[in-house]
Design an enzyme around this catalytic site. Structure first.
Site, PDB file in Angstrom:
ATOM      1  N   LYS A 184       6.972  10.330  -8.270  1.00 53.16           N
ATOM      2  CA  LYS A 184       6.992   9.330  -9.328  1.00 53.16           C
ATOM      3  C   LYS A 184       5.575   8.779  -9.450  1.00 53.16           C
ATOM      4  O   LYS A 184       5.155   7.944  -8.649  1.00 53.16           O
ATOM      5  CB  LYS A 184       8.017   8.235  -8.995  1.00 53.16           C
ATOM      6  CG  LYS A 184       8.358   7.343 -10.199  1.00 53.16           C
ATOM      7  CD  LYS A 184       7.304   6.288 -10.388  1.00 53.16           C
ATOM      8  CE  LYS A 184       7.517   5.500 -11.665  1.00 53.16           C
ATOM      9  NZ  LYS A 184       6.381   4.548 -11.875  1.00 53.16           N
ATOM     10  N   GLY A 237       0.617   1.485  -2.809  1.00 49.43           N
ATOM     11  CA  GLY A 237       0.588   0.438  -3.827  1.00 49.43           C
ATOM     12  C   GLY A 237       0.532  -0.929  -3.193  1.00 49.43           C
ATOM     13  O   GLY A 237       0.109  -1.091  -2.037  1.00 49.43           O
ATOM     14  N   SER A 238       0.985  -1.911  -3.924  1.00 54.99           N
ATOM     15  CA  SER A 238       0.864  -3.295  -3.466  1.00 54.99           C
ATOM     16  C   SER A 238       1.851  -3.604  -2.352  1.00 54.99           C
ATOM     17  O   SER A 238       2.920  -2.998  -2.245  1.00 54.99           O
ATOM     18  CB  SER A 238       1.097  -4.253  -4.629  1.00 54.99           C
ATOM     19  OG  SER A 238       2.469  -4.277  -4.990  1.00 54.99           O
ATOM     20  N   THR A 239       1.494  -4.584  -1.541  1.00 54.24           N
ATOM     21  CA  THR A 239       2.370  -5.015  -0.446  1.00 54.24           C
ATOM     22  C   THR A 239       3.679  -5.562  -0.993  1.00 54.24           C
ATOM     23  O   THR A 239       4.754  -5.302  -0.433  1.00 54.24           O
ATOM     24  CB  THR A 239       1.650  -6.071   0.412  1.00 54.24           C
ATOM     25  OG1 THR A 239       0.519  -5.453   1.034  1.00 54.24           O
ATOM     26  CG2 THR A 239       2.566  -6.624   1.492  1.00 54.24           C
ATOM     27  N   GLY A 242       5.844  -2.705  -1.924  1.00 58.64           N
ATOM     28  CA  GLY A 242       6.201  -2.015  -0.689  1.00 58.64           C
ATOM     29  C   GLY A 242       7.309  -2.724   0.072  1.00 58.64           C
ATOM     30  O   GLY A 242       8.206  -2.081   0.644  1.00 58.64           O
ATOM     31  N   GLU A 259       1.426   2.833   2.481  1.00 61.93           N
ATOM     32  CA  GLU A 259      -0.001   2.496   2.476  1.00 61.93           C
ATOM     33  C   GLU A 259      -0.163   1.407   1.433  1.00 61.93           C
ATOM     34  O   GLU A 259      -0.122   1.662   0.229  1.00 61.93           O
ATOM     35  CB  GLU A 259      -0.834   3.736   2.145  1.00 61.93           C
ATOM     36  CG  GLU A 259      -2.288   3.596   2.559  1.00 61.93           C
ATOM     37  CD  GLU A 259      -3.181   3.157   1.417  1.00 61.93           C
ATOM     38  OE1 GLU A 259      -3.385   1.933   1.295  1.00 61.93           O
ATOM     39  OE2 GLU A 259      -3.657   4.005   0.663  1.00 61.93           O
ATOM     40  N   CYS A 293      -8.155  -0.065  -1.964  1.00 59.56           N
ATOM     41  CA  CYS A 293      -7.630  -0.946  -0.916  1.00 59.56           C
ATOM     42  C   CYS A 293      -8.498  -0.952   0.330  1.00 59.56           C
ATOM     43  O   CYS A 293      -8.391  -1.849   1.155  1.00 59.56           O
ATOM     44  CB  CYS A 293      -6.205  -0.535  -0.568  1.00 59.56           C
ATOM     45  SG  CYS A 293      -6.040   1.211  -0.155  1.00 59.56           S
ATOM     46  N   GLU A 392      -5.594 -10.098  -2.110  1.00 64.57           N
ATOM     47  CA  GLU A 392      -6.233  -8.891  -2.623  1.00 64.57           C
ATOM     48  C   GLU A 392      -6.437  -9.020  -4.128  1.00 64.57           C
ATOM     49  O   GLU A 392      -5.492  -9.208  -4.881  1.00 64.57           O
ATOM     50  CB  GLU A 392      -5.378  -7.657  -2.321  1.00 64.57           C
ATOM     51  CG  GLU A 392      -6.035  -6.361  -2.730  1.00 64.57           C
ATOM     52  CD  GLU A 392      -5.207  -5.135  -2.368  1.00 64.57           C
ATOM     53  OE1 GLU A 392      -5.805  -4.118  -1.979  1.00 64.57           O
ATOM     54  OE2 GLU A 392      -3.968  -5.193  -2.475  1.00 64.57           O
TER      55      GLU A 392
END
Length: 487
Positions: A184, A237-239, A242, A259, A293, A392
């Site tokens: 995806k 991607g973003s925390t 995630g 990650e 990142c 971030e």
């Protein structure tokens, strides 16, 4: 450039999307690059079911066969190198050098690396054990093997900052280990991933082994995570996203490789080579326009070097040409979208309100022009409690925080929700390694921003779960099975 409407790739066939198409926008020109397919939940489930059906055969193929397909795919990616790089540049806004050298070239190289990875041993002997007689049976010597087995169906959800290297870093090792995949792509630049699927199909990957589905919103990604046919989710991607994925995976014990975000600390000690530190930190401004990142965005500098470092970083930013990524000499291209540009600008304004000093940047380059540009921005006089220091930003923005002694520098570096990659600059290598060992990060660069692409990659804390890159990626996409027998 404008490409024909893209179709989904499911079970070896190019399928019309149930939800129609959405526009992919060139961040540099705001023109339409092409139309990406909008998959329905049912189509994503169909892709996962196809991957499940294909797994039984693909997981039993000879490693040499998997290696040959991955190698052929790399050849085909290289054959169409110029067209692939042009498309990657159009949909991601990368500069020409980045699109060619760091996107398509790295993507092809990763397929080449994991063609070799498919041939790496999957069995490791465990020292024999002598067992006394007892309730578990007679006395004897027991041998054992630890064997790596494929996990099953892997959903790969990829990031927008590198539509070639990031998907390749998931798809290639997963296939090398005998898994099947549902990919995806990020909604902003999915077309490159379909080109990757075309190369794999032409290389001879069997139907169902690789499936690509896309969507402009969260629906396709959510279906690719919660499908009962999926055994593992690999996400970059973003925390925040995630964490939501991890919650869904936890309900059915799906394996995860995450990650996530980073706020890399660059600890610049008072005996550092300032020019070397500036050159490394300055890449934040330019590489992917700060959308990376691993960037050293949080500069912690010992006071003796503070003024010199700020002065040199300001000068460095001033040399960076911002503009059309296709133009010769451009160093900083656009960020991925208007909404992301606005988010970055909001952070810079927040920094001002928090008391930071905008040393350079902070204004939109050529505000009357087209494209989503952000000027390289340096914020000084920062403190560790500011949101611009703790959160971030994911753009060409660097914050500087001074410290007095080594202990304070280490404490500041570790006072973060993130722990992906940190950096240490010091003229004393022993001192640098002493500090590096105390940093709570998955990786530490000593006097460099370079990476060893066989070293494990991943984060501590909210920067992720698991490790990949090199042979560690093969391990990430496998389960360990113990086989025991009496001697």
């Amino acid at each position: 450039m404008t490409t024909p409407p893209q179709r989904l790739f499911i079970d070896g066939e190019w399928s019309e999307p149930a939800g129609g198409h959405y526009e992919v926008i060139d961040p540099a020109t705001e023109e339409v690059v092409g139309l990406a397919p909008e998959a329905s939940r049912a189509q994503v489930y169909e892709a996962a079911a196809a991957a499940r059906d294909a797994f039984a055969t693909w997981s039993r193929t000879r490693p040499e066969e998997r290696a040959a397909i991955l190698d052929r795919a790399a050849d085909l990616m290289q054959r169409d190198f110029a067209a692939n790089a042009a498309l990657a540049q159009a949909e991601s806004g990368a500069t020409t050098g980045t699109a060619r050298g760091m996107q398509v070239a790295v993507g092809a190289a990763r397929f080449r690396r994991y063609a070799k990875g498919a041939l790496e041993p999957v069995e490791e002997a465990v020292p024999p054990q002598i067992n006394e007689a007892g309730p578990m049976g007679r006395a004897g010597i027991f041998g054992a093997l630890a064997v790596r087995r494929p996990v099953g169906v892997v959903t790969c959800i990829t990031s927008y900052n590198n539509p070639w290297a990031n998907p390749a870093g998931k798809i290639a090792p997963a296939l090398a280990m005998g898994n099947t995949v549902v990919v995806k792509p990020a909604p902003q630049d999915p077309l490159s991933v379909y080109r990757m699927a075309e190369a794999l199909a032409e290389a001879g990957v069997p139907a169902g082994v690789v499936n690509v589905v896309s969507g402009s919103g969260p629906d396709a990604g959510e279906a690719a995570v919660d499908s009962p046919d999926v055994d593992m989710v690999s996400f970059t991607g973003s925390t925040a996203v995630g964490q939501r994925i991890a919650e869904v995976c936890g309900r059915s014990m799906k394996r995860q490789l995450m990650e996530l975000g980073g706020k890399g600390a660059a600890v610049v000690l008072d005996d550092a080579d300032v020019d070397s530190a500036v050159a490394g930190i300055g890449t934040t401004f330019s590489f992917y326009s700060g959308q990376i990142c691993t960037a050293p965005t949080r500069v912690l500098v010992q006071r003796a070097l503070h003024d010199a470092l700020v002065e040199k970083l300001t000068a460095y930013a001033g040399y960076l040409a911002v503009g059309d990524p296709r133009a010769q000499g451009t160093v900083v291209g656009p960020v991925i979208s208007a909404s992301h540009r606005d988010r970055i600008e909001a952070y810079v304004e927040l920094g001002r309100k928090e008391g930071a000093r905008v040393v350079t940047g902070g204004e939109r380059p050529d505000p009357t022009g087209r494209g989503f540009y952000v000027a390289p921005t340096l914020l000084a006089d920062c403190t560790n409690d500011m949101r611009v220091v703790r959160e971030e930003i994911f753009g060409p923005v660097v914050v500087v925080v001074p410290f007095d002694d080594e202990e304070e520098g280490i404490a500041l570096a570790n006072d973060s929700d993130y722990g992906l990659i940190d950096y240490v600059w010091s003229g004393d290598v022993a001192r640098a390694f002493r500090v590096a060992r105390r940093l709570r990060a998955g990786g530490v660069g000593v006097n460099t921003i370079g990476r060893n692409m066989e070293a494990p990659f991943g984060g501590f804390k909210r920067s992720g779960v698991g490790r990949d890159v090199g042979s560690y990626a093969l391990h990430a996409y496998s389960e360990l099975q113990a086989i025991v027998w009496p001697g």
